[in-house]
Design a protein around this motif. Sequence first.
Motif, mmCIF file in Angstrom:
data_model
loop_
_atom_site.group_PDB
_atom_site.id
_atom_site.type_symbol
_atom_site.label_atom_id
_atom_site.label_comp_id
_atom_site.label_asym_id
_atom_site.label_seq_id
_atom_site.Cartn_x
_atom_site.Cartn_y
_atom_site.Cartn_z
ATOM 1 N N GLU A 88 -8.184 42.829 -34.390
ATOM 2 C CA GLU A 88 -7.743 43.819 -35.531
ATOM 3 C C GLU A 88 -8.267 43.000 -36.792
ATOM 4 N N ASN A 89 -8.337 41.636 -36.899
ATOM 5 C CA ASN A 89 -8.844 41.150 -37.958
ATOM 6 C C ASN A 89 -10.289 41.264 -38.188
ATOM 7 N N LEU A 90 -11.135 41.595 -37.247
ATOM 8 C CA LEU A 90 -12.438 41.253 -37.158
ATOM 9 C C LEU A 90 -13.210 42.548 -37.381
ATOM 10 N N SER A 91 -14.414 42.715 -37.904
ATOM 11 C CA SER A 91 -14.929 43.990 -38.038
ATOM 12 C C SER A 91 -15.316 44.662 -36.850
ATOM 13 N N VAL A 92 -15.964 45.851 -36.809
ATOM 14 C CA VAL A 92 -16.544 46.313 -35.718
ATOM 15 C C VAL A 92 -17.568 45.702 -35.178
ATOM 16 N N SER A 93 -18.474 45.333 -36.331
ATOM 17 C CA SER A 93 -19.871 44.563 -35.613
ATOM 18 C C SER A 93 -19.478 43.376 -34.861
ATOM 19 N N LYS A 94 -18.485 42.644 -35.454
ATOM 20 C CA LYS A 94 -18.262 41.231 -35.101
ATOM 21 C C LYS A 94 -17.443 41.286 -33.590
ATOM 22 N N ASN A 95 -16.594 42.657 -33.347
ATOM 23 C CA ASN A 95 -16.182 42.659 -32.190
ATOM 24 C C ASN A 95 -17.320 43.067 -31.078
ATOM 25 N N LEU A 96 -18.301 43.902 -31.521
ATOM 26 C CA LEU A 96 -19.119 44.287 -30.256
ATOM 27 C C LEU A 96 -19.990 42.880 -30.220
ATOM 28 N N LYS A 97 -19.831 41.956 -31.166
ATOM 29 C CA LYS A 97 -21.251 40.537 -30.875
ATOM 30 C C LYS A 97 -19.930 39.923 -29.903
ATOM 31 N N LEU A 98 -18.665 39.930 -29.837
ATOM 32 C CA LEU A 98 -17.865 39.375 -28.747
ATOM 33 C C LEU A 98 -18.055 40.044 -27.607
ATOM 34 N N TRP A 99 -18.184 41.207 -27.388
ATOM 35 C CA TRP A 99 -18.376 42.229 -26.304
ATOM 36 C C TRP A 99 -19.825 41.654 -25.522
ATOM 37 N N GLU A 100 -20.680 41.413 -26.304
ATOM 38 C CA GLU A 100 -22.069 40.914 -25.917
ATOM 39 C C GLU A 100 -22.033 39.937 -25.128
ATOM 40 N N ILE A 101 -21.051 38.880 -25.498
ATOM 41 C CA ILE A 101 -20.765 37.811 -24.846
ATOM 42 C C ILE A 101 -20.146 38.016 -23.454
ATOM 43 N N LEU A 102 -19.178 38.992 -23.366
ATOM 44 C CA LEU A 102 -18.341 39.255 -22.278
ATOM 45 C C LEU A 102 -19.269 40.014 -21.068
ATOM 46 N N PHE A 103 -20.115 40.798 -21.633
ATOM 47 C CA PHE A 103 -20.767 41.807 -20.749
ATOM 48 C C PHE A 103 -22.292 41.271 -20.612
ATOM 49 N N GLY A 104 -22.674 40.076 -21.239
ATOM 50 C CA GLY A 104 -23.686 39.301 -20.758
ATOM 51 C C GLY A 104 -25.013 40.163 -21.142
ATOM 52 N N LYS A 105 -25.008 41.153 -22.253
ATOM 53 C CA LYS A 105 -26.165 41.738 -22.905
ATOM 54 C C LYS A 105 -26.230 42.185 -24.081
ATOM 55 N N LYS A 106 -27.418 42.237 -24.754
ATOM 56 C CA LYS A 106 -27.680 42.464 -26.062
ATOM 57 C C LYS A 106 -27.100 43.791 -26.314
ATOM 58 N N ILE A 107 -26.325 44.305 -27.236
ATOM 59 C CA ILE A 107 -26.056 45.691 -27.741
ATOM 60 C C ILE A 107 -26.834 46.122 -28.620
ATOM 61 N N ASP A 108 -27.248 47.519 -28.625
ATOM 62 C CA ASP A 108 -28.099 47.907 -29.423
ATOM 63 C C ASP A 108 -27.000 48.822 -30.381
ATOM 64 N N VAL A 109 -26.335 48.209 -31.416
ATOM 65 C CA VAL A 109 -25.077 48.508 -32.145
ATOM 66 C C VAL A 109 -25.044 49.890 -32.548
ATOM 67 N N ASN A 110 -26.243 50.351 -33.373
ATOM 68 C CA ASN A 110 -26.198 51.464 -34.050
ATOM 69 C C ASN A 110 -26.372 52.837 -32.975
ATOM 70 N N SER A 111 -27.068 52.422 -31.708
ATOM 71 C CA SER A 111 -27.267 53.625 -30.874
ATOM 72 C C SER A 111 -25.947 53.746 -29.958
ATOM 73 N N LEU A 112 -25.401 52.594 -29.880
ATOM 74 C CA LEU A 112 -23.951 52.672 -29.280
ATOM 75 C C LEU A 112 -22.795 53.334 -30.096
ATOM 76 N N LEU A 113 -22.765 53.001 -31.437
ATOM 77 C CA LEU A 113 -22.062 53.658 -32.147
ATOM 78 C C LEU A 113 -22.109 55.067 -32.443
ATOM 79 N N GLN A 114 -23.360 55.566 -32.414
ATOM 80 C CA GLN A 114 -23.857 56.835 -32.619
ATOM 81 C C GLN A 114 -23.086 57.748 -31.583
#
Lengths: 199, 210
Positions: A88-114
Motif C-alpha cells: 500500500e505504501n509503494l507506488s504502482v511502478s515500484k510494486n511492479l518492480k517487486l513482481w518482476e522479481i517474483l515472476f522472474g521477468k522484465k515487465i513492459d509496464v506501460n503495455s501491461l497497465l494499458q
Amino acid sequence: MKKLSINELKCFRGESLVLKGISAEINEGETYLIKGSNGSGKTTLLRVLSSLIKNYNGTILFDDKDIKDDLKFFQKFSFIGQKNALKENLSVSKNLKLWEILFGKKIDVNSLLQKYNLNTVIDKDISSLSDGQKKCLSLLKLKLCSVPIWYLDEPFVFLDSKNRSILVNEIESHNQSGGIAIITTNTELDYKSDGEIIL
Amino acid sequence: MKSLYDLINRDLKIAFFTSSNFLFTGSFYILVVVLIPFIFGSDSEQLRVIFKGIIWISISLSILLTLERIFYSDYEDGSLDLILQRYNSLEIIICAKFIAHWIINCLPLIVILPFLSLLFQLSFSDIFPILINLVIGSTGMVFVATFVSALTLGAKRTIFLKGIILIPLLVPFIIFGVDPHSWPILIALSMMSFVISIYASSYGLRLYGE
C-alpha cells in the motif's frame, strides 16, 4: 487432453468439515464457477486446488498426475486471491518492480497497465487508488506467466462494467488456448460457464 | 540459489523503497545508545561496563520492533500467498527471510557500533570482541524472531503478545553476548536456533496455508 479431476474432496478447517466430498471434472478450455454463500468454503476449495492447503482427503489430478506428487504443479497455475499482493505504501511502478522479481521477468509496464487503462496511475501510491483499480492491478498478474490453470477468487468484485468485459475477454482467450479457469462467486454473474460447483 | 537470491533481493528492495521505516529502527537504536552517557555521566569505567548491556538490549528491542516485517506484512497484503505459490520450497523462503532481515535490521547497527563506542570511550580492542559476539548473537536472534513471526501469523497486530513470546527467547543471547569469551556458546545457540527455526517456521507457514 489435460483435465483437472477432483475426486471426493473433503477438507476440515479447524473442527468443521468445510468441503464435503466435492467431485468434478474440468476439461481443457473450460471455465467452472464455484458458487455458494458466505463461509461455504469457496476460497478454501480454491486454496486446496492451488496446493496452498495440503491437508485434505480425496484426490486432485491434473493431466493424470496427483497434484500432491507433482513437484512442478506450482508452475502450472496462477492464483488471484481476494487480497491484491500490493504494498500500500509503494507506488504502482515500484510494486511492479517487486513482481518482476517474483515472476522472474522484465515487465513492459506501460503495455501491461494499458490493459485496464491504468497508465495514468503508474506513479501513484497503491493506497490512493480505488478498490477497482487495485483489483485491476491484481488481475494483471495473469499476464505475467503463461499457465494452463487460472484460479480466480471473486475476480469481478469492484470492477466496473468495462473492466468486467475486459476480464471476460481475457478468460475466453485463456479458454480458447486450452486453459482452464475456476472462478468463485457469491453473486449471479452474467457469464456463461461450462459448469458449476455448488457449495 | 536463484530463488534464494530473488527473495532476498525483493525484501531488500522493499526496505530500500520504504527507507523511512528502515531509518526509524536505526534511529531508535542510536537514540537509546546515545542517551545513556547523558544519564550516567562521564565516568569512563562505568560507561564501559554498561555499554555491552545497552547494545544487547537495544538490538533486542530493534528486532522486536521489526518483527512484523518478517512475515506479517506480506501475509496482510496477500504477497505471502504469491510467494508460496511461486516458490515451492518453504525452507528457501524462510532462509531468504532470515538473511534479508539480518541485513536490513542488524547489519547497519553492527556497522555503526564502532562510532557509537566513541561516546563510551572504548578502544578498538575493547570493541572487537563485542562486535564478534554481536554478529553471531544477532544472527541467532533473527532466527528466533523468524519462527516467532511465522508461528504467530494468524494473530493480528499484537506486538505486545509477540514481545512476551520473543523477549524471553532472546535472553540467552543477551546473557552470553555480554561476555566476550562466550562466543562458542553463542555459536551453539545460533546453530540450535537455526535448526529449530527452519522446522518451526515451516510449521507456521503450513498452518497459515491451512
